[in-house]
Write an enzyme that holds these catalytic residues in place. Structure first.
Site: not given
Length: 338
Positions: A119, A98-99, A69, A121-122, A281, A75
């Site tokens: 996560d 996630e990052e 992404d 900032l989903d 998630e 983010d």
């Protein structure tokens, strides 16, 4: 009405709520420290989201994350905030974001007993158009006596001790699921505290809304296609379901929790293993949904039963009101028997 009548003098803050729950369970207080720290990050992210345009935080940071992404400036800020506050809570030992490609191992002098997958900032692809976005988190206990490592995060969702999400919408809400159920807290900007507004939330047994990205319709499994057709053209001539899809998982799942119905991000021909990430998630949202009396499945098994082999593993997910999810599972079973 007097001033006193207009102002609740016995408010239940998130800190008070978690302390009371911890006292019942005779806990050490580490979970309270952890959730307090997480709340600090959520408040800071909420402020950053609200002033992103003025502070020039919109746009792309110029890189992609581990799952491909595009990374937005917000983010990066949100990720740094969550990592720093969780480390300084002295309650965590392993963090999965996630990052970040690899798990983050907390320094020995700051370690506690919890593993947090998040996560930061989903739904961040929606930042620039002001659609609601959120932060998702799942908390596990470290289940070995070895040195902390990535393996400590590879636990099935059944092992979660707490999970939830923050929604940055018309107000900032934090939804927290623990062993005894789901509770919702609203951020009161006047005092800077999360206040309990909905206790022991339960999802409706059956809803009237389905939520899926129908742009992928040609890639759908036949069971999904049949189910959607039934919702649009009910065989018993009942009222059709409404269709709602924001494209921000936190927003779509929260609406499903509040109004009932079903949210689907199933596997398809393009993404046979699903698209959403299991650890930060699918598992937290499945935990929230099950604690609220709903169901969460891949179509073949309960999401919370999956034993992960990779921290960025993907999974299909279907969650929502028990009767709606059960109806879809029956269609899956019918197609599998052919």
């Amino acid at each position: 009405m007097t001033d006193q009548a207009a102002f609740d003098t016995n408010i239940v803050t998130l800190t008070r709520f978690v302390m009371e729950e911890g006292r019942k369970a005779r806990g050490t207080g580490e979970m309270t420290q952890l959730l307090n720290s997480l709340c600090t990050a959520v408040k800071a992210i909420s402020t950053a989201v609200r002033k992103a345009g003025i502070a020039h935080l919109y746009g792309i940071a110029g890189s992609t994350n581990v799952t491909g992404d595009q990374v937005k400036k917000l983010d990066v800020l949100s990720n740094d905030l969550v990592i720093n506050v969780l480390k300084s809570s002295f309650a965590t030992c392993v963090l999965v974001s996630e990052e970040d490609k690899n798990a983050i191992i907390v320094e020995p002098e700051k370690r506690g007993k919890y593993v947090v997958c998040f996560d930061p900032l989903d739904g961040s692809s929606n930042i620039d158009c002001l659609v609601s976005i959120g932060t998702i988190f799942g908390i596990y206990r470290k289940n070995s006596t070895d040195e902390p490592s990535e393996k400590d995060a590879l636990q099935p969702g059944r092992n979660l001790v707490a999970a939830g999400y923050a929604l940055y919408g018309s107000a900032t809400m934090l939804v927290l699921a623990m062993v005894n159920g789901v509770n919702c807290f609203m951020l009161d900007p006047a005092i800077g505290e999360f206040i309990l507004v909905d206790r022991d939330v339960k999802i409706k047994k059956k809803g009237s809304i389905y939520s899926i990205n129908e742009g992928y319709a040609k890639e759908f499994d036949p069971a999904i296609t049949e189910y959607i057709q039934r919702k649009k053209f009910p065989p018993d001539n009942s009222a059709p379901y409404g269709a709602r899809y924001v494209g921000s998982m936190v927003a779509d799942v929260h609406r499903t929790l509040v109004y009932g119905g079903i949210f689907m991000y199933p596997a398809n021909k393009k993404s046979p293993k699903g698209k959403l990430r299991l650890l930060y998630e699918c598992n937290p949202m499945a935990y929230v949904m099950e604690k609220a009396g709903g169901l969460a499945t891949t179509g073949k098994e309960a999401v919370l039963d999956i034993v992960p082999t990779d921290i960025h593993q993907r999974a299909p997910i279907i969650l929502g009101s028990p009767e709606d999810v059960t109806e879809l599972l029956e269609i899956y079973q019918k197609h599998a028997a052919k």
